[in-house]
Write a protein that holds these residues in place. Structure first.
Motif, PDB file in Angstrom:
ATOM      1  N   GLY A   1      -1.007  30.536  16.063  1.00  0.00           N
ATOM      2  CA  GLY A   1      -0.194  30.922  17.212  1.00  0.00           C
ATOM      3  C   GLY A   1       0.315  32.340  17.063  1.00  0.00           C
ATOM      4  N   SER A   2       0.278  33.097  18.159  1.00  0.00           N
ATOM      5  CA  SER A   2       0.754  34.478  18.168  1.00  0.00           C
ATOM      6  C   SER A   2       1.928  34.612  19.131  1.00  0.00           C
ATOM      7  N   ALA A   3       2.871  35.482  18.777  1.00  0.00           N
ATOM      8  CA  ALA A   3       4.000  35.767  19.659  1.00  0.00           C
ATOM      9  C   ALA A   3       3.623  36.765  20.740  1.00  0.00           C
ATOM     10  N   ASP A   4       2.427  37.320  20.630  1.00  0.00           N
ATOM     11  CA  ASP A   4       1.940  38.312  21.592  1.00  0.00           C
ATOM     12  C   ASP A   4       1.043  37.607  22.623  1.00  0.00           C
ATOM     13  N   PRO A   5       1.356  37.722  23.923  1.00  0.00           N
ATOM     14  CA  PRO A   5       0.491  37.093  24.941  1.00  0.00           C
ATOM     15  C   PRO A   5      -0.952  37.570  24.880  1.00  0.00           C
ATOM     16  N   GLN A   6      -1.163  38.785  24.352  1.00  0.00           N
ATOM     17  CA  GLN A   6      -2.512  39.328  24.220  1.00  0.00           C
ATOM     18  C   GLN A   6      -3.073  39.156  22.814  1.00  0.00           C
ATOM     19  N   GLY A   7      -2.356  38.415  21.983  1.00  0.00           N
ATOM     20  CA  GLY A   7      -2.848  38.208  20.616  1.00  0.00           C
ATOM     21  C   GLY A   7      -4.174  37.487  20.599  1.00  0.00           C
ATOM     22  N   PHE A   8      -4.290  36.452  21.425  1.00  0.00           N
ATOM     23  CA  PHE A   8      -5.553  35.729  21.596  1.00  0.00           C
ATOM     24  C   PHE A   8      -5.804  35.604  23.095  1.00  0.00           C
ATOM     25  N   THR A   9      -6.967  36.045  23.541  1.00  0.00           N
ATOM     26  CA  THR A   9      -7.312  35.970  24.956  1.00  0.00           C
ATOM     27  C   THR A   9      -8.659  35.274  25.121  1.00  0.00           C
ATOM     28  N   GLU A  10      -8.913  34.794  26.335  1.00  0.00           N
ATOM     29  CA  GLU A  10     -10.119  34.001  26.596  1.00  0.00           C
ATOM     30  C   GLU A  10     -11.408  34.765  26.345  1.00  0.00           C
ATOM     31  N   ASP A  11     -11.370  36.095  26.452  1.00  0.00           N
ATOM     32  CA  ASP A  11     -12.594  36.876  26.275  1.00  0.00           C
ATOM     33  C   ASP A  11     -12.872  37.215  24.810  1.00  0.00           C
ATOM     34  N   MET A  12     -12.011  36.782  23.911  1.00  0.00           N
ATOM     35  CA  MET A  12     -12.215  37.054  22.486  1.00  0.00           C
ATOM     36  C   MET A  12     -13.173  36.042  21.882  1.00  0.00           C
ATOM     37  N   GLY A  13     -13.955  36.495  20.914  1.00  0.00           N
ATOM     38  CA  GLY A  13     -14.820  35.578  20.179  1.00  0.00           C
ATOM     39  C   GLY A  13     -14.011  34.801  19.150  1.00  0.00           C
ATOM     40  N   ALA A  14     -14.444  33.593  18.851  1.00  0.00           N
ATOM     41  CA  ALA A  14     -13.718  32.732  17.911  1.00  0.00           C
ATOM     42  C   ALA A  14     -14.412  32.637  16.559  1.00  0.00           C
ATOM     43  N   GLU A  15     -15.319  33.560  16.266  1.00  0.00           N
ATOM     44  CA  GLU A  15     -16.153  33.435  15.066  1.00  0.00           C
ATOM     45  C   GLU A  15     -15.336  33.428  13.772  1.00  0.00           C
ATOM     46  N   LEU A  16     -14.377  34.364  13.646  1.00  0.00           N
ATOM     47  CA  LEU A  16     -13.607  34.442  12.409  1.00  0.00           C
ATOM     48  C   LEU A  16     -12.705  33.222  12.240  1.00  0.00           C
ATOM     49  N   VAL A  17     -12.101  32.748  13.332  1.00  0.00           N
ATOM     50  CA  VAL A  17     -11.262  31.551  13.268  1.00  0.00           C
ATOM     51  C   VAL A  17     -12.116  30.336  12.908  1.00  0.00           C
ATOM     52  N   ALA A  18     -13.308  30.248  13.482  1.00  0.00           N
ATOM     53  CA  ALA A  18     -14.217  29.145  13.173  1.00  0.00           C
ATOM     54  C   ALA A  18     -14.635  29.193  11.699  1.00  0.00           C
ATOM     55  N   PHE A  19     -14.837  30.393  11.182  1.00  0.00           N
ATOM     56  CA  PHE A  19     -15.200  30.544   9.774  1.00  0.00           C
ATOM     57  C   PHE A  19     -14.076  30.022   8.878  1.00  0.00           C
ATOM     58  N   LEU A  20     -12.836  30.362   9.214  1.00  0.00           N
ATOM     59  CA  LEU A  20     -11.700  29.861   8.438  1.00  0.00           C
ATOM     60  C   LEU A  20     -11.594  28.342   8.539  1.00  0.00           C
ATOM     61  N   ALA A  21     -11.907  27.789   9.701  1.00  0.00           N
ATOM     62  CA  ALA A  21     -11.876  26.335   9.873  1.00  0.00           C
ATOM     63  C   ALA A  21     -12.877  25.661   8.943  1.00  0.00           C
ATOM     64  N   ARG A  22     -14.065  26.261   8.794  1.00  0.00           N
ATOM     65  CA  ARG A  22     -15.055  25.674   7.891  1.00  0.00           C
ATOM     66  C   ARG A  22     -14.565  25.733   6.440  1.00  0.00           C
ATOM     67  N   VAL A  23     -13.880  26.808   6.088  1.00  0.00           N
ATOM     68  CA  VAL A  23     -13.337  26.922   4.735  1.00  0.00           C
ATOM     69  C   VAL A  23     -12.268  25.857   4.510  1.00  0.00           C
ATOM     70  N   VAL A  24     -11.392  25.641   5.487  1.00  0.00           N
ATOM     71  CA  VAL A  24     -10.353  24.608   5.377  1.00  0.00           C
ATOM     72  C   VAL A  24     -10.999  23.232   5.230  1.00  0.00           C
ATOM     73  N   GLU A  25     -12.039  22.964   6.005  1.00  0.00           N
ATOM     74  CA  GLU A  25     -12.747  21.681   5.896  1.00  0.00           C
ATOM     75  C   GLU A  25     -13.243  21.439   4.473  1.00  0.00           C
ATOM     76  N   ARG A  26     -13.979  22.409   3.955  1.00  0.00           N
ATOM     77  CA  ARG A  26     -14.588  22.231   2.629  1.00  0.00           C
ATOM     78  C   ARG A  26     -13.520  22.143   1.544  1.00  0.00           C
ATOM     79  N   THR A  27     -12.462  22.915   1.695  1.00  0.00           N
ATOM     80  CA  THR A  27     -11.404  22.879   0.686  1.00  0.00           C
ATOM     81  C   THR A  27     -10.671  21.550   0.721  1.00  0.00           C
ATOM     82  N   ALA A  28     -10.399  21.035   1.911  1.00  0.00           N
ATOM     83  CA  ALA A  28      -9.682  19.759   2.048  1.00  0.00           C
ATOM     84  C   ALA A  28     -10.470  18.602   1.460  1.00  0.00           C
ATOM     85  N   GLU A  29     -11.793  18.693   1.478  1.00  0.00           N
ATOM     86  CA  GLU A  29     -12.629  17.596   0.998  1.00  0.00           C
ATOM     87  C   GLU A  29     -12.646  17.488  -0.526  1.00  0.00           C
TER      88      GLU A  29
END
Length: 226
Positions: free
Chosen positions: A193-221
């Motif tokens: 979550g960002s305090a900036d309304p423009q911190g995350f916008t619909e036109d942004m790619g989610a690749e880096l966030v998705a990459f972190l999600a995969r790391v969290v998955e593997r670490t949690a397992e």
């Protein structure tokens, strides 16, 4: 003399034809004072044409546009490089986690300290036990939060605000990615979550966030849910 003015619309002269004509008739422009004036050109010595104020102004504006575009690309490249560098550092932090609670704490810490965000959250669906420090979600709730079968969401989503607990009021934009943890898989969610309304916008790619999600998955397992 070729008429470059009034011609039927369906017979407009192509650019390559104009170029060819001027190459074959190099004195065409310099021999026409009215045309020279209209183009902002000024004749000098033989075979020399000087750009007048109007032509120089056009060249200057073109240069400004090109310079602005180049600076924008350079700034974007620097921002992408910085984001990737911070992401790589975040991966090292996550891999150093000692347990599920420590993993969730590190997600929140890297969100605030590395990325300047308001919060980072790890959530998990289902009636079964949820790791300490993770947000508990009812079955099917992630579909309501992120959208049915949607993998990632960038922008503002009011239904996701409860994920951030007491800091929900500070959240103005959100990045979320689904996770599948353990076997059989349980549906989870990584959210920033960002305090900036423009911190995350619909036109942004989610690749880096998705990459972190995969790391969290593997670490949690690494650890069972106790």
């Amino acid at each position: 003399m070729m008429d470059l003015g009034a011609k039927p619309k369906d017979q407009e002269l192509a650019a390559d034809a104009v170029r060819q004509f001027l190459c074959e008739n190099p004195d065409f422009i310099s021999a026409d004072p009215a045309l020279m004036t209209e183009l902002g050109l000024k004749p000098q010595a033989a075979n020399v044409v000087e750009f007048g104020p109007a032509a120089l102004a056009r060249v200057h504006e073109a240069h400004k546009r090109e310079s602005k575009a180049r600076k924008y690309l350079e700034a974007t490249a620097r921002a992408n490089f910085a984001a990737q560098a911070q992401t790589h550092g975040a991966v090292v932090d996550l891999l150093d986690s000692r347990n599920h609670a420590d993993l969730a704490r590190r997600v929140d810490d890297l969100a605030q300290l590395r990325f300047g965000l308001a919060a980072g959250v790890v959530a998990l669906e289902g009636p079964d036990r949820t790791p300490a420090g993770w947000r508990v979600l009812a079955e099917g709730q992630i579909d309501q939060v992120i959208g049915h079968q949607q993998v990632a969401l960038m922008g503002f989503q009011p239904t996701a605000l409860p994920l951030f607990g007491p800091r929900a009021g500070d959240i103005k934009s959100i990045a979320m990615v689904r996770m599948a943890v353990w076997e059989p898989a349980r549906t989870g969610l990584l959210a920033f979550g960002s305090a900036d309304p423009q911190g995350f916008t619909e036109d942004m790619g989610a690749e880096l966030v998705a990459f972190l999600a995969r790391v969290v998955e593997r670490t949690a397992e690494r650890w069972p849910v106790l």
